[in-house]
Design a protein around this motif. Structure first.
Motif, short mmCIF file in Angstrom:
data_model
loop_
_atom_site.label_atom_id
_atom_site.label_comp_id
_atom_site.label_asym_id
_atom_site.label_seq_id
_atom_site.Cartn_x
_atom_site.Cartn_y
_atom_site.Cartn_z
N ARG A 76 109.93 64.10 -26.74
CA ARG A 76 109.87 65.32 -25.93
C ARG A 76 110.67 65.17 -24.64
O ARG A 76 111.05 66.16 -24.03
N ASP A 79 116.54 65.03 -28.76
CA ASP A 79 115.38 64.79 -29.62
C ASP A 79 114.18 65.64 -29.25
O ASP A 79 113.12 65.54 -29.87
N ARG A 80 114.34 66.48 -28.24
CA ARG A 80 113.20 67.30 -27.79
C ARG A 80 112.66 68.17 -28.92
O ARG A 80 111.45 68.35 -29.03
N TRP A 81 113.55 68.68 -29.76
CA TRP A 81 113.13 69.50 -30.89
C TRP A 81 112.21 68.72 -31.82
O TRP A 81 111.22 69.26 -32.34
N ARG A 89 108.79 68.39 -30.22
CA ARG A 89 108.06 69.66 -30.31
C ARG A 89 107.58 69.90 -31.74
O ARG A 89 106.44 70.32 -31.95
N LEU A 90 108.45 69.64 -32.72
CA LEU A 90 108.09 69.88 -34.12
C LEU A 90 106.94 68.97 -34.57
O LEU A 90 105.93 69.44 -35.09
#
Length: 125
Positions: A83, A88-90, A93-94
């Protein structure tokens, strides 16, 4: 902006060390800003005693503490790192969604158990 995260890991595990080194390189700006800090549990074996986590627990799974004092273990710690990682934030979150988090925890725990056993057999302590 997410609160600072301090992550303890086992530098004596070649797989863990390589993974964190790679993550640290991706997080360079974030690390320099002090938003994420990576620390070697072997140098601070009692660092997480207040949470009941000993040296072997951290050798088995990543442990992170955020600025609010919340402990994140295993997949939850990895999710918190992602996060905060540009690009790589996606993924954080996923995998943090209620439908995916149990699957991420299961997969992480199985891999962590295997890796811990492998490290013990190879003498990476």
């Amino acid at each position: 902006m997410l609160a600072k995260l301090t992550v303890w890991y086992n530098t004596k595990c070649p797989v863990c060390n390589a993974g964190i080194d790679g993550q640290r390189n991706r997080l360079l700006r974030t690390v320099r800003a002090g938003d994420v800090e990576f620390r070697d549990i072997n140098l601070e074996p009692g660092a997480l005693a207040r949470f009941g986590a000993d040296l072997e627990a951290v050798r088995r799974r990543l442990h992170g503490v955020d600025a609010a004092g919340r402990l994140h273990v295993g997949a939850d710690c990895a999710i918190e790192i992602w996060r905060r990682t540009p690009g790589d934030r996606w993924l954080g979150r996923l995998l943090g969604l209620p439908v995916f988090r149990p699957v991420a925890r299961f997969a992480y725990d199985r891999f962590a158990d295997w890796l811990y056993g492998w490290n013990r057999r190879k003498g990476h302590w």
